[in-house]
Design a protein around this motif. Sequence first.
Motif, PDB file in Angstrom:
ATOM      1  N   PRO A   1     -66.728 -35.901  42.742  1.00  0.00           N
ATOM      2  CA  PRO A   1     -67.576 -36.088  41.559  1.00  0.00           C
ATOM      3  C   PRO A   1     -69.073 -35.949  41.830  1.00  0.00           C
ATOM      4  CG  PRO A   1     -65.804 -37.686  41.566  1.00  0.00           C
ATOM      5  CD  PRO A   1     -65.714 -36.970  42.871  1.00  0.00           C
ATOM      6  N   ILE A   2     -69.576 -36.510  42.919  1.00  0.00           N
ATOM      7  CA  ILE A   2     -71.020 -36.381  43.146  1.00  0.00           C
ATOM      8  C   ILE A   2     -71.386 -34.918  43.418  1.00  0.00           C
ATOM      9  CG2 ILE A   2     -70.897 -37.052  45.610  1.00  0.00           C
ATOM     10  CD1 ILE A   2     -73.848 -37.611  43.138  1.00  0.00           C
ATOM     11  N   GLY A   3     -70.495 -34.198  44.097  1.00  0.00           N
ATOM     12  CA  GLY A   3     -70.744 -32.775  44.319  1.00  0.00           C
ATOM     13  C   GLY A   3     -70.744 -32.000  43.009  1.00  0.00           C
TER      14      GLY A   3
ATOM     15  N   VAL B   1     -66.366 -46.955  40.087  1.00  0.00           N
ATOM     16  CA  VAL B   1     -66.549 -47.506  41.439  1.00  0.00           C
ATOM     17  C   VAL B   1     -67.932 -47.252  42.024  1.00  0.00           C
ATOM     18  CG1 VAL B   1     -64.100 -47.450  42.020  1.00  0.00           C
ATOM     19  CG2 VAL B   1     -65.539 -45.453  42.550  1.00  0.00           C
ATOM     20  N   CYS B   2     -68.684 -46.342  41.454  1.00  0.00           N
ATOM     21  CA  CYS B   2     -69.973 -45.988  42.058  1.00  0.00           C
ATOM     22  C   CYS B   2     -70.848 -47.229  42.240  1.00  0.00           C
ATOM     23  CB  CYS B   2     -70.707 -44.958  41.201  1.00  0.00           C
ATOM     24  SG  CYS B   2     -72.357 -44.611  41.850  1.00  0.00           S
ATOM     25  N   PRO B   3     -71.268 -47.487  43.489  1.00  0.00           N
ATOM     26  CA  PRO B   3     -72.011 -48.722  43.774  1.00  0.00           C
ATOM     27  C   PRO B   3     -73.386 -48.774  43.120  1.00  0.00           C
ATOM     28  CG  PRO B   3     -72.000 -47.284  45.690  1.00  0.00           C
ATOM     29  CD  PRO B   3     -71.028 -46.701  44.702  1.00  0.00           C
ATOM     30  N   VAL B   4     -73.903 -47.621  42.720  1.00  0.00           N
ATOM     31  CA  VAL B   4     -75.218 -47.633  42.070  1.00  0.00           C
ATOM     32  C   VAL B   4     -75.094 -47.201  40.609  1.00  0.00           C
ATOM     33  CG1 VAL B   4     -76.695 -47.458  44.101  1.00  0.00           C
ATOM     34  CG2 VAL B   4     -75.658 -45.387  43.177  1.00  0.00           C
ATOM     35  N   ARG B   5     -73.862 -47.356  40.095  1.00  0.00           N
ATOM     36  CA  ARG B   5     -73.587 -47.125  38.676  1.00  0.00           C
ATOM     37  C   ARG B   5     -74.092 -45.784  38.156  1.00  0.00           C
ATOM     38  NH1 ARG B   5     -71.568 -51.686  36.426  1.00  0.00           N
ATOM     39  NH2 ARG B   5     -72.276 -53.700  37.185  1.00  0.00           N
ATOM     40  N   ILE B   6     -73.881 -44.735  38.893  1.00  0.00           N
ATOM     41  CA  ILE B   6     -74.218 -43.417  38.357  1.00  0.00           C
ATOM     42  C   ILE B   6     -73.149 -43.080  37.320  1.00  0.00           C
ATOM     43  CG2 ILE B   6     -74.562 -40.962  38.889  1.00  0.00           C
ATOM     44  CD1 ILE B   6     -75.284 -41.809  41.738  1.00  0.00           C
ATOM     45  N   PRO B   7     -73.558 -42.759  36.086  1.00  0.00           N
ATOM     46  CA  PRO B   7     -72.542 -42.464  35.069  1.00  0.00           C
ATOM     47  C   PRO B   7     -72.015 -41.040  35.268  1.00  0.00           C
ATOM     48  CG  PRO B   7     -74.735 -42.333  34.108  1.00  0.00           C
ATOM     49  CD  PRO B   7     -74.924 -42.675  35.557  1.00  0.00           C
ATOM     50  N   LEU B   8     -71.223 -40.854  36.305  1.00  0.00           N
ATOM     51  CA  LEU B   8     -70.824 -39.500  36.703  1.00  0.00           C
ATOM     52  C   LEU B   8     -70.138 -38.711  35.585  1.00  0.00           C
ATOM     53  CD1 LEU B   8     -69.839 -40.678  40.235  1.00  0.00           C
ATOM     54  CD2 LEU B   8     -71.492 -38.858  39.857  1.00  0.00           C
ATOM     55  N   PRO B   9     -69.162 -39.295  34.849  1.00  0.00           N
ATOM     56  CA  PRO B   9     -68.532 -38.510  33.783  1.00  0.00           C
ATOM     57  C   PRO B   9     -69.540 -38.066  32.718  1.00  0.00           C
ATOM     58  CG  PRO B   9     -67.293 -40.518  34.212  1.00  0.00           C
ATOM     59  CD  PRO B   9     -68.563 -40.621  34.985  1.00  0.00           C
TER      60      PRO B   9
ATOM     61  N   ARG C   1     -79.751 -41.408  42.480  1.00  0.00           N
ATOM     62  CA  ARG C   1     -79.529 -42.773  42.961  1.00  0.00           C
ATOM     63  C   ARG C   1     -78.501 -42.820  44.088  1.00  0.00           C
ATOM     64  NH1 ARG C   1     -79.560 -44.898  37.160  1.00  0.00           N
ATOM     65  NH2 ARG C   1     -77.308 -45.181  37.194  1.00  0.00           N
ATOM     66  N   CYS C   2     -77.709 -41.770  44.198  1.00  0.00           N
ATOM     67  CA  CYS C   2     -76.569 -41.729  45.125  1.00  0.00           C
ATOM     68  C   CYS C   2     -76.920 -42.184  46.539  1.00  0.00           C
ATOM     69  CB  CYS C   2     -76.001 -40.312  45.181  1.00  0.00           C
ATOM     70  SG  CYS C   2     -74.637 -40.140  46.328  1.00  0.00           S
ATOM     71  N   ILE C   3     -76.093 -43.069  47.089  1.00  0.00           N
ATOM     72  CA  ILE C   3     -76.286 -43.498  48.479  1.00  0.00           C
ATOM     73  C   ILE C   3     -75.199 -42.907  49.389  1.00  0.00           C
ATOM     74  CG2 ILE C   3     -77.622 -45.587  47.983  1.00  0.00           C
ATOM     75  CD1 ILE C   3     -74.998 -47.192  48.209  1.00  0.00           C
ATOM     76  N   ARG C   4     -74.489 -41.893  48.887  1.00  0.00           N
ATOM     77  CA  ARG C   4     -73.533 -41.115  49.692  1.00  0.00           C
ATOM     78  C   ARG C   4     -72.445 -41.981  50.341  1.00  0.00           C
ATOM     79  NH1 ARG C   4     -76.189 -37.792  47.226  1.00  0.00           N
ATOM     80  NH2 ARG C   4     -77.574 -36.217  48.130  1.00  0.00           N
ATOM     81  N   CYS C   5     -71.855 -42.837  49.534  1.00  0.00           N
ATOM     82  CA  CYS C   5     -70.794 -43.694  50.087  1.00  0.00           C
ATOM     83  C   CYS C   5     -69.442 -42.999  50.057  1.00  0.00           C
ATOM     84  CB  CYS C   5     -70.717 -44.998  49.310  1.00  0.00           C
ATOM     85  SG  CYS C   5     -70.035 -44.803  47.647  1.00  0.00           S
ATOM     86  N   GLY C   6     -69.284 -42.012  49.176  1.00  0.00           N
ATOM     87  CA  GLY C   6     -68.016 -41.286  49.095  1.00  0.00           C
ATOM     88  C   GLY C   6     -66.965 -41.949  48.224  1.00  0.00           C
ATOM     89  N   ALA C   7     -67.259 -43.125  47.671  1.00  0.00           N
ATOM     90  CA  ALA C   7     -66.237 -43.828  46.884  1.00  0.00           C
ATOM     91  C   ALA C   7     -65.784 -43.002  45.684  1.00  0.00           C
ATOM     92  CB  ALA C   7     -66.761 -45.185  46.417  1.00  0.00           C
ATOM     93  N   CYS C   8     -66.707 -42.240  45.097  1.00  0.00           N
ATOM     94  CA  CYS C   8     -66.318 -41.468  43.910  1.00  0.00           C
ATOM     95  C   CYS C   8     -65.252 -40.435  44.265  1.00  0.00           C
ATOM     96  CB  CYS C   8     -67.531 -40.819  43.256  1.00  0.00           C
ATOM     97  SG  CYS C   8     -68.516 -39.751  44.324  1.00  0.00           S
ATOM     98  N   MET C   9     -65.367 -39.827  45.436  1.00  0.00           N
ATOM     99  CA  MET C   9     -64.328 -38.849  45.797  1.00  0.00           C
ATOM    100  C   MET C   9     -63.032 -39.540  46.217  1.00  0.00           C
ATOM    101  SD  MET C   9     -66.494 -37.114  48.887  1.00  0.00           S
ATOM    102  CE  MET C   9     -67.969 -37.219  47.873  1.00  0.00           C
TER     103      MET C   9
ATOM    104  N   HIS D   1     -65.326 -34.087  53.461  1.00  0.00           N
ATOM    105  CA  HIS D   1     -65.630 -35.392  52.865  1.00  0.00           C
ATOM    106  C   HIS D   1     -66.994 -35.790  53.401  1.00  0.00           C
ATOM    107  CE1 HIS D   1     -65.373 -39.786  52.196  1.00  0.00           C
ATOM    108  NE2 HIS D   1     -64.381 -39.541  51.349  1.00  0.00           N
ATOM    109  N   ILE D   2     -67.802 -36.482  52.594  1.00  0.00           N
ATOM    110  CA  ILE D   2     -69.174 -36.740  53.061  1.00  0.00           C
ATOM    111  C   ILE D   2     -69.272 -37.880  54.073  1.00  0.00           C
ATOM    112  CG2 ILE D   2     -70.240 -35.780  50.973  1.00  0.00           C
ATOM    113  CD1 ILE D   2     -70.827 -38.641  50.045  1.00  0.00           C
ATOM    114  N   VAL D   3     -68.279 -38.760  54.086  1.00  0.00           N
ATOM    115  CA  VAL D   3     -68.315 -39.866  55.045  1.00  0.00           C
ATOM    116  C   VAL D   3     -67.355 -39.599  56.212  1.00  0.00           C
ATOM    117  CG1 VAL D   3     -67.799 -42.315  55.377  1.00  0.00           C
ATOM    118  CG2 VAL D   3     -68.985 -41.559  53.309  1.00  0.00           C
TER     119      VAL D   3
HETATM  120  S1  SF4 Z   1     -69.783 -43.298  44.480  1.00  0.00           S
HETATM  121 FE1  SF4 Z   1     -71.884 -43.115  43.721  1.00  0.00          FE
HETATM  122  S2  SF4 Z   1     -73.145 -43.576  45.514  1.00  0.00           S
HETATM  123 FE2  SF4 Z   1     -71.106 -43.186  46.279  1.00  0.00          FE
HETATM  124  S3  SF4 Z   1     -71.126 -40.985  46.808  1.00  0.00           S
HETATM  125 FE3  SF4 Z   1     -70.335 -41.140  44.736  1.00  0.00          FE
HETATM  126  S4  SF4 Z   1     -72.132 -40.918  43.437  1.00  0.00           S
HETATM  127 FE4  SF4 Z   1     -72.882 -41.372  45.488  1.00  0.00          FE
END
Ligand code: SF4
Lengths: 481, 248
Positions: A348-350, A380-388, A319-327, A158-160
């Motif tokens: 998802p970010i990975g 949930v992504c805090p910087v609204r990355i449209p991951l899907p 834009r990712c700030i590596r919060c880990g919320a997406c996982m 996990h990144i965090v």
């Molecule tokens: S939720 Fe968004 S900012 Fe956080 S790790 Fe995933 S992609 Fe990065």
Amino acid sequence: MENDTETRVAFEHPEFKVRVVDALKNDRVRKNFRSAMDGLMRRRLDMFDDAEALENLRTQSMAIRANSLSRLPEMLEKLEAKCIENGIQVHWAETTEQANDIVLKIAQQHDAKSIVKGKSMVSEEMGMNHYLEEQGIECLESDLGEFILQLAEEPPSHIVAPAIHKDRYQVAKLFKEKFPDIPYSDDIDDLTKNARTILRDKFYSAPIGLSGVNFAVAETGTICLVENEGNGRMSTTVPPVHIAVTGIEKVVEMLEDVPPLLSILTRSATGQPITTYFNMITSPRKDGEKDGPKEVHLVLLDNGRSKIYGDPELIATLRCIRCGACMNHCPVYVRVGGHAYGTVYPGPIGTVLEPQKEKGLQAHGELTQASSLCGACGEVCPVRIPLPKLINRLRYEGNRKDESSVTGAGSRRKTSEAMIWKGWAKAHSSPGMYRFGTNAASKMRGLIPNKLGAWTRVRSAPKLAEKSLHQLAKEEGIDHE
Amino acid sequence: MEKQSPESIYFFGTCLIDLMYPQAGMSAMQLIQREGVRVIFPQDQTCCGQPAWNSGYRDEARQVAEKQLALFDLDIPIVVPSGSCAGMMKHHYPELFEGTVLEEKANAVAGRVWELTEFLVDVLNIQLDDLGEPVDVAIHTSCSARREMGVADKIEQLVGQLENVTVLAQEYKAECCGFGGTFAVKQPEISAAMVEDKTAAIRDTGAQVLVSQDAGCLMNISGAFEYQGDGPESQHIANFLWERSHGK
Ligand code: SF4
């Protein structure tokens, strides 16, 4: 390793499917992830009781990150100039090999035989520990989770929270085995205390401290570091040399950009209003100052990022700030865990970032299939990355016929699959053929086998209706124009 | 959001409902007709193109979607009994046709798409009388209805109108059932783990009936229930609402 077979997933196996199956059958890993992710999700939710305020903060955070990325080259030049002015030495690395080499050279200049490390995902990306160890330089992880993993010889899952796949009993067992002199305890406070005692000595003797970077401020040349354990502060202040490694995307324009990002980062990541430590490093020790490193180095790694920067849609990845919320919120990640991904960044970010790194879609394109596109990550992504949306785009890049700027475009195209879609498109773009086909299928539905490959391993075969909706609508006299 | 009831609408049945749950399609049309709205079911419709779109075969998706764009010439709502197909037409058609000659047309069609439950509540303001026996239900809202279309509350409102129906609380309600179109075939092990957890959570509610607004999820979840030999009956929301308010 016999000490921990229970949570060891076959992360080294080259095949994604094998890693996944191994992870799925490991009940203890699955249980550990589920309960840890449930906790993280709950804590995040508690932090955002005002839904509107959250959405506003997400929009603001997205805008801050998008702004610095839209002018990335300019921001980086500014950052470099400011850092140099402040006495921080700046190094550029296009590849992970170059980044490792830079760190190695600095270590050699100082005759260093060991480096004490704060948590850094970029150093994982570089495979730095391994690289330096081959050159006779020992890397000591000082983050508690990373320390545990170093003992267990496992990568982060996990990144965090890198050791989140282990529960405290497993950690206790590991400590007992590695440090037989310390009395056994599976109490979390005891475990932390023990680790601190072991680590503290190392800080005083290490000639170099290495850390990651959460934000690099161009305006002031400031390296920001978010952490909870104080090991980041120790690694960046006690040893005489501090090396910070970061991806080039971490730059933000102004000091003013930091508070909103910091606030949404800690709340999204661990559900904390702020972390215990927040370090801002703007220069090495100045004349007359009593502490701080004498040298500060900033290593800026590209590793495929400038290519991502060049694509107007995919740039959102950065834009990712590596919060880990997406996982934490991902139904796939919570079941297979981080190791099944077989990459540095899981979840998802990975899934989005890994196939865009240097090695491209050839290496990790398969991850893009490991998503039901449920959208929980993007929500949930805090910087609204449209991951899907980005996952969908990368699936397209992997399968496309023609060239594109994405590394490995077309490399996942399979002729057999492409043929199926071609046939599908033909059948569904000719209404007559479609109706003929569906009528025939309905009539012969008795002939459909009740075993349909993977589908029927846990489900009954789908049953076709006697008459299609087209037929029923016609029979019932529903207007058709 | 509230609009006046239109005189007529287009109904896009979706390929899954066409083949597997045609009664749900009929029920949806009957519900709309009962409100005094004329329903047009273009016989040349096939599939929205989503399977190819989500699999990364954009040319093939476009080829199929193009044919659907030609079906909706009148400026009237297009009602779709599925969150994911509605999401495809509303949100991805504009992307799919961006920069092509059909861009304008795709945007126009996208702007007229309504997911069924959203249409029943927000446009028709439907009022349902419950004629059925008391029953306990569990609701599964598809991820596309929940997130892409943002209409998760509509199915709850509709079921909430039925006097004799009790909706039971469910663990991990917002979590994906593991269908994901071709995901279920490409990653069968992960998909299986997801649907096993989903069926367990639904079974734990003790509900007699499971309702959903998406045929894909229903096919996945009910297929698993059937295989396990234990679980509630599954119904598309349109079917459920029609039967309860019309009598079987
Ligand atoms: S939720 Fe968004 S900012 Fe956080 S790790 Fe995933 S992609 Fe990065």
